[in-house]
Design a protein around this motif. Structure first.
Motif, PDB file in Angstrom:
ATOM      1  N   ALA A  20      95.581  83.423  -2.313  1.00  0.00           N
ATOM      2  CA  ALA A  20      96.786  84.231  -2.094  1.00  0.00           C
ATOM      3  C   ALA A  20      97.557  83.602  -0.937  1.00  0.00           C
ATOM      4  CB  ALA A  20      96.423  85.675  -1.787  1.00  0.00           C
ATOM      5  N   MET A  21      98.668  82.966  -1.257  1.00  0.00           N
ATOM      6  CA  MET A  21      99.430  82.212  -0.254  1.00  0.00           C
ATOM      7  C   MET A  21     100.592  83.059   0.248  1.00  0.00           C
ATOM      8  SD  MET A  21     101.262  78.510  -0.693  1.00  0.00           S
ATOM      9  CE  MET A  21     102.184  77.772   0.647  1.00  0.00           C
TER      10      MET A  21
ATOM     11  N   SER B 266      99.503  88.425  -0.441  1.00  0.00           N
ATOM     12  CA  SER B 266      98.297  89.043   0.120  1.00  0.00           C
ATOM     13  C   SER B 266      98.414  90.563   0.216  1.00  0.00           C
ATOM     14  CB  SER B 266      98.010  88.460   1.505  1.00  0.00           C
ATOM     15  OG  SER B 266      97.823  87.053   1.426  1.00  0.00           O
ATOM     16  N   THR B 267      99.563  91.045   0.729  1.00  0.00           N
ATOM     17  CA  THR B 267      99.692  92.494   0.987  1.00  0.00           C
ATOM     18  C   THR B 267     101.021  93.079   0.540  1.00  0.00           C
ATOM     19  OG1 THR B 267     100.599  92.110   3.201  1.00  0.00           O
ATOM     20  CG2 THR B 267      98.207  92.255   3.014  1.00  0.00           C
ATOM     21  N   GLY B 268     101.853  92.318  -0.105  1.00  0.00           N
ATOM     22  CA  GLY B 268     103.186  92.809  -0.457  1.00  0.00           C
ATOM     23  C   GLY B 268     104.245  92.432   0.555  1.00  0.00           C
ATOM     24  N   GLY B 269     103.809  91.998   1.739  1.00  0.00           N
ATOM     25  CA  GLY B 269     104.762  91.531   2.748  1.00  0.00           C
ATOM     26  C   GLY B 269     105.691  92.630   3.230  1.00  0.00           C
ATOM     27  N   MET B 270     106.958  92.288   3.358  1.00  0.00           N
ATOM     28  CA  MET B 270     107.968  93.240   3.846  1.00  0.00           C
ATOM     29  C   MET B 270     108.449  94.194   2.762  1.00  0.00           C
ATOM     30  SD  MET B 270     111.323  90.762   3.993  1.00  0.00           S
ATOM     31  CE  MET B 270     110.452  89.344   4.646  1.00  0.00           C
TER      32      MET B 270
ATOM     33  N   GLY C  57      99.831  93.388  -3.000  1.00  0.00           N
ATOM     34  CA  GLY C  57      98.688  92.475  -2.950  1.00  0.00           C
ATOM     35  C   GLY C  57      98.191  92.118  -4.335  1.00  0.00           C
ATOM     36  N   ILE C  58      98.028  90.822  -4.575  1.00  0.00           N
ATOM     37  CA  ILE C  58      97.576  90.382  -5.891  1.00  0.00           C
ATOM     38  C   ILE C  58      96.105  90.721  -6.112  1.00  0.00           C
ATOM     39  CG2 ILE C  58      96.899  88.091  -5.100  1.00  0.00           C
ATOM     40  CD1 ILE C  58      98.529  89.019  -8.470  1.00  0.00           C
ATOM     41  N   ASP C  59      95.368  91.073  -5.023  1.00  0.00           N
ATOM     42  CA  ASP C  59      93.962  91.424  -5.193  1.00  0.00           C
ATOM     43  C   ASP C  59      93.770  92.772  -5.871  1.00  0.00           C
ATOM     44  OD1 ASP C  59      94.971  92.885  -3.145  1.00  0.00           O
ATOM     45  OD2 ASP C  59      93.453  92.329  -1.663  1.00  0.00           O
ATOM     46  N   GLN C  60      94.844  93.486  -6.133  1.00  0.00           N
ATOM     47  CA  GLN C  60      94.732  94.718  -6.917  1.00  0.00           C
ATOM     48  C   GLN C  60      94.547  94.426  -8.409  1.00  0.00           C
ATOM     49  OE1 GLN C  60      97.892  97.468  -6.106  1.00  0.00           O
ATOM     50  NE2 GLN C  60      97.652  97.358  -3.873  1.00  0.00           N
ATOM     51  N   LEU C  61      94.855  93.195  -8.806  1.00  0.00           N
ATOM     52  CA  LEU C  61      94.717  92.823 -10.218  1.00  0.00           C
ATOM     53  C   LEU C  61      93.610  91.808 -10.451  1.00  0.00           C
ATOM     54  CD1 LEU C  61      98.341  92.484 -11.649  1.00  0.00           C
ATOM     55  CD2 LEU C  61      96.657  94.240 -12.132  1.00  0.00           C
TER      56      LEU C  61
ATOM     57  N   TYR D 184      92.745  84.155   1.615  1.00  0.00           N
ATOM     58  CA  TYR D 184      94.055  84.686   1.978  1.00  0.00           C
ATOM     59  C   TYR D 184      94.676  83.779   3.037  1.00  0.00           C
ATOM     60  CZ  TYR D 184      92.445  89.024  -0.221  1.00  0.00           C
ATOM     61  OH  TYR D 184      91.958  89.959  -1.106  1.00  0.00           O
ATOM     62  N   ILE D 185      95.961  83.464   2.853  1.00  0.00           N
ATOM     63  CA  ILE D 185      96.690  82.635   3.811  1.00  0.00           C
ATOM     64  C   ILE D 185      97.838  83.469   4.367  1.00  0.00           C
ATOM     65  CG2 ILE D 185      98.008  80.516   4.159  1.00  0.00           C
ATOM     66  CD1 ILE D 185      96.515  79.315   1.792  1.00  0.00           C
TER      67      ILE D 185
END
Length: 211
Positions: free
Chosen positions: A138-139, A144-148, A157-161, A167-168
């Protein structure tokens, strides 16, 4: 006044004889002068002929140094991903320059950018089409978290799928950060029990037979 060397003709004769010798022996100039050597099955004087290692260690070494990325460039982080593949940073030093846009040929997905709900299912479908073993990076903050983007349209966050291995952080992260994340992934691959994870039944049978 001109000085003439009395040994001039002798010097020319020696040079001509040397040239004739070299022309006749240019294909194998030193073979007739050196003793013949015969190859042996094991030579203790030369190090590196025999290597002892574990199967997992050899397999992981091959895998971590031949990662084929699936560049999932969704936003501005993809520009930094392109820069990492260019000559200044040269991702080929880590064996990950073979970027394929076909999931059948990739083993590490680099999600670079904002993942919207409209695009999320496409990312998941491509991930499922990748062969095992496979990893995910996840770059950037958005991947990683949806950002702003705290909105109804953005996946937080793509880790939900899909499962994420590295994570970067950054918005966007520099190419050096991507290379650091790639090195972290290589460290993780080095510690995996690849044979047991891929062939658990065969591994159990071998342990019973040897145990």
């Amino acid at each position: 006044m001109v000085l003439v060397c009395p040994f001039r003709n002798l010097c020319f004769l020696r040079v001509n004889l040397w040239l004739i010798f070299c022309c006749r022996h240019r294909a194998q100039p030193y073979r007739s002068l050196m003793p013949e050597t015969h190859s042996t099955a094991y030579d203790s004087k030369i190090e590196g002929n025999v290597i002892f290692t574990r199967f997992d260690a050899a397999l992981n070494w091959v895998r971590k140094n031949s990662l084929w990325p699936m560049p999932m460039g969704l936003a501005c982080c993809a520009i930094e991903l392109m820069a990492a593949a260019a000559s200044r940073f040269d991702i080929a030093r880590f064996g990950a320059e073979v970027m394929r846009f076909s999931p059948r040929q990739c083993d590490v997905m680099i999600v670079a950018g904002t993942v919207t709900y409209k695009m999320a299912l496409a990312v998941k479908r491509i991930y499922e089409q990748m062969p095992e073993p496979k990893w995910v990076i996840a770059m950037g903050a958005c991947a990683s978290t949806g950002g702003m983007y705290r909105s109804y349209a953005t996946l937080q966050g793509i880790d939900q799928l899909i499962p994420v291995d590295v994570y970067i952080s950054g918005c966007p992260p520099r190419p050096e950060a991507l290379l650091a994340g790639l090195m972290k992934l290589q460290e993780k691959i080095s510690g995996e029990r690849s044979f047991r994870n891929q062939k658990p039944e065969l591994a159990e049978k071998l342990e019973e037979a040897l145990g």
